[in-house]
Every structure is written in C-alpha cells, then in structure tokens.
Scaffold this motif. Structure first.
Motif, PDB file in Angstrom:
ATOM      1  N   VAL A   1      37.851   9.774   2.513  1.00  0.00           N
ATOM      2  CA  VAL A   1      37.640  10.920   3.378  1.00  0.00           C
ATOM      3  C   VAL A   1      37.614  12.182   2.517  1.00  0.00           C
ATOM      4  CG1 VAL A   1      40.092  11.307   3.846  1.00  0.00           C
ATOM      5  CG2 VAL A   1      38.376  12.060   5.505  1.00  0.00           C
ATOM      6  N   GLN A   2      36.786  13.125   2.933  1.00  0.00           N
ATOM      7  CA  GLN A   2      36.718  14.417   2.250  1.00  0.00           C
ATOM      8  C   GLN A   2      37.369  15.468   3.152  1.00  0.00           C
ATOM      9  OE1 GLN A   2      33.619  12.489   2.575  1.00  0.00           O
ATOM     10  NE2 GLN A   2      34.486  11.530   0.742  1.00  0.00           N
ATOM     11  N   LEU A   3      38.198  16.290   2.530  1.00  0.00           N
ATOM     12  CA  LEU A   3      38.956  17.299   3.269  1.00  0.00           C
ATOM     13  C   LEU A   3      38.667  18.673   2.693  1.00  0.00           C
ATOM     14  CD1 LEU A   3      42.363  15.396   3.370  1.00  0.00           C
ATOM     15  CD2 LEU A   3      40.604  15.443   5.135  1.00  0.00           C
ATOM     16  N   GLN A   4      38.389  19.624   3.555  1.00  0.00           N
ATOM     17  CA  GLN A   4      38.042  20.982   3.139  1.00  0.00           C
ATOM     18  C   GLN A   4      38.939  21.964   3.879  1.00  0.00           C
ATOM     19  OE1 GLN A   4      35.528  21.837   0.853  1.00  0.00           O
ATOM     20  NE2 GLN A   4      36.287  23.931   0.997  1.00  0.00           N
ATOM     21  N   ARG A  18      46.270  31.328  10.315  1.00  0.00           N
ATOM     22  CA  ARG A  18      45.938  29.968  10.740  1.00  0.00           C
ATOM     23  C   ARG A  18      45.056  29.304   9.697  1.00  0.00           C
ATOM     24  NH1 ARG A  18      42.723  27.483  15.978  1.00  0.00           N
ATOM     25  NH2 ARG A  18      40.887  28.234  14.812  1.00  0.00           N
ATOM     26  N   LEU A  19      45.509  28.181   9.207  1.00  0.00           N
ATOM     27  CA  LEU A  19      44.735  27.388   8.273  1.00  0.00           C
ATOM     28  C   LEU A  19      43.972  26.305   9.028  1.00  0.00           C
ATOM     29  CD1 LEU A  19      47.353  26.840   5.415  1.00  0.00           C
ATOM     30  CD2 LEU A  19      45.808  28.774   5.785  1.00  0.00           C
ATOM     31  N   SER A  20      42.820  25.951   8.492  1.00  0.00           N
ATOM     32  CA  SER A  20      42.009  24.873   9.053  1.00  0.00           C
ATOM     33  C   SER A  20      41.676  23.886   7.951  1.00  0.00           C
ATOM     34  CB  SER A  20      40.703  25.418   9.646  1.00  0.00           C
ATOM     35  OG  SER A  20      40.956  26.347  10.669  1.00  0.00           O
ATOM     36  N   CYS A  21      41.470  22.647   8.358  1.00  0.00           N
ATOM     37  CA  CYS A  21      41.051  21.620   7.406  1.00  0.00           C
ATOM     38  C   CYS A  21      40.043  20.720   8.111  1.00  0.00           C
ATOM     39  CB  CYS A  21      42.234  20.812   6.909  1.00  0.00           C
ATOM     40  SG  CYS A  21      41.798  19.456   5.797  1.00  0.00           S
ATOM     41  N   ALA A  22      38.816  20.740   7.627  1.00  0.00           N
ATOM     42  CA  ALA A  22      37.754  19.921   8.192  1.00  0.00           C
ATOM     43  C   ALA A  22      37.647  18.617   7.415  1.00  0.00           C
ATOM     44  CB  ALA A  22      36.437  20.676   8.149  1.00  0.00           C
ATOM     45  N   SER A  70      48.316  21.246  14.671  1.00  0.00           N
ATOM     46  CA  SER A  70      47.546  20.716  15.786  1.00  0.00           C
ATOM     47  C   SER A  70      46.241  20.151  15.244  1.00  0.00           C
ATOM     48  CB  SER A  70      47.258  21.812  16.820  1.00  0.00           C
ATOM     49  OG  SER A  70      46.490  22.860  16.250  1.00  0.00           O
ATOM     50  N   ARG A  71      45.522  19.436  16.106  1.00  0.00           N
ATOM     51  CA  ARG A  71      44.257  18.879  15.667  1.00  0.00           C
ATOM     52  C   ARG A  71      43.283  18.844  16.831  1.00  0.00           C
ATOM     53  NH1 ARG A  71      45.488  13.311  13.163  1.00  0.00           N
ATOM     54  NH2 ARG A  71      43.217  13.052  13.150  1.00  0.00           N
ATOM     55  N   ASP A  72      42.007  18.918  16.491  1.00  0.00           N
ATOM     56  CA  ASP A  72      40.932  18.785  17.456  1.00  0.00           C
ATOM     57  C   ASP A  72      40.062  17.630  16.973  1.00  0.00           C
ATOM     58  OD1 ASP A  72      38.660  18.955  19.023  1.00  0.00           O
ATOM     59  OD2 ASP A  72      38.655  21.136  19.066  1.00  0.00           O
ATOM     60  N   THR A  77      38.999  18.401  12.864  1.00  0.00           N
ATOM     61  CA  THR A  77      39.692  19.497  12.202  1.00  0.00           C
ATOM     62  C   THR A  77      41.181  19.491  12.554  1.00  0.00           C
ATOM     63  OG1 THR A  77      37.695  20.853  12.222  1.00  0.00           O
ATOM     64  CG2 THR A  77      39.775  21.996  11.865  1.00  0.00           C
ATOM     65  N   VAL A  78      41.994  19.770  11.561  1.00  0.00           N
ATOM     66  CA  VAL A  78      43.430  19.963  11.766  1.00  0.00           C
ATOM     67  C   VAL A  78      43.755  21.411  11.441  1.00  0.00           C
ATOM     68  CG1 VAL A  78      44.058  19.241   9.419  1.00  0.00           C
ATOM     69  CG2 VAL A  78      45.731  19.046  11.273  1.00  0.00           C
ATOM     70  N   TYR A  79      44.728  21.953  12.155  1.00  0.00           N
ATOM     71  CA  TYR A  79      45.103  23.352  12.001  1.00  0.00           C
ATOM     72  C   TYR A  79      46.586  23.475  11.651  1.00  0.00           C
ATOM     73  CZ  TYR A  79      40.815  23.793  14.726  1.00  0.00           C
ATOM     74  OH  TYR A  79      39.525  23.689  15.177  1.00  0.00           O
TER      75      TYR A  79
END
Length: 127
Positions: A1-4, A18-22, A70-72, A77-79
């Motif tokens: 998996v690739q995480l950004q 707020r941080l995000s990770c796609a 949290s995650r969507d 994406t995770v936040y």
C-alpha cells in the motif's frame, strides 16, 4: 500500500491542525491505520490507531483527549485532528498501516511493527 500524508504546518500553542493520509494499492477498508511521530533527536513514537471499520480507536496517553483519529473508507483517507497543541507535539508525523482489520495494540506500541509507512509531514507548534 502507498500512503501519502499531508496537512502539516506551523501553528501556535493551543491551536488546531488536521492531518490527512491518503492510501492506495490495497482495499482500504480491510486494514488498520494509524499515526506515529518523531520529534527532533528522539525515537519514533506511536500516536493513534483506528480499526478497519473505524469502530475502535487506540491512543497514546500523551494525546488522549486532545487528538482524534478517524477514517473515511469511501475516500481511502485517515485523519488526525489535533487540538490544544503544545510545543511538545512538534514532530514529523507519519501515517502507517497494519494489514489486519482489528487493532493489534502491541504492533503499534511498543513494537512499532506496522506493514507500511507513509512519508512524514512536519508539524511545528510555537510557544
């Protein structure tokens, strides 16, 4: 998996960020996600984790009550919502994945043996 990871920046003490990770490359809704951080001159430390469904969370004592993970799953994406930031929260923040649907707490702390790492995003909290 690739995480950004993204969303880092400079904020004053008491502020929020707020941080995000796609994620890509693997079915997002099947694995646990989380965050670590590494302050200058220190080891990488666990911050928070969330199960694949989002139904369970796990936090380091140092961020409980201030940070929310949290995650969507529809957006892959995770936040990490960070409130009441302190200068001690200054660090490079890394998102990570453990290819298991439920939180395996020891994987996240103290073993830090996750399956995938994203690149870091710098958070600087000024006093």
């Amino acid at each position: 998996v690739q995480l950004q990871a993204s969303g880092g920046g400079l904020v004053q003490a008491g502020g929020s960020l707020r941080l995000s990770c796609a994620a890509s490359g693997r079915t997002f809704s099947t694995y646990t996600m989380g965050w670590f951080r590494q302050a200058p001159g220190k080891e990488r430390d666990f911050v928070a984790a969330i199960s694949a469904s989002g139904g369970s969370t796990y936090y380091a004592d140092s961020v409980k009550g201030r940070f929310t993970i949290s995650r969507d799953n529809a957006k892959n994406t995770v936040y990490l919502q960070m409130n009441s930031l302190e200068p001690e929260d200054t660090a490079v923040y890394y998102c990570a994945a453990d290819y298991y649907p439920e939180i395996r707490s020891s994987i996240w702390y103290p073993l830090n043996r996750v399956d995938a790492w994203g690149q870091g995003t710098l958070v600087t909290v000024s006093s």
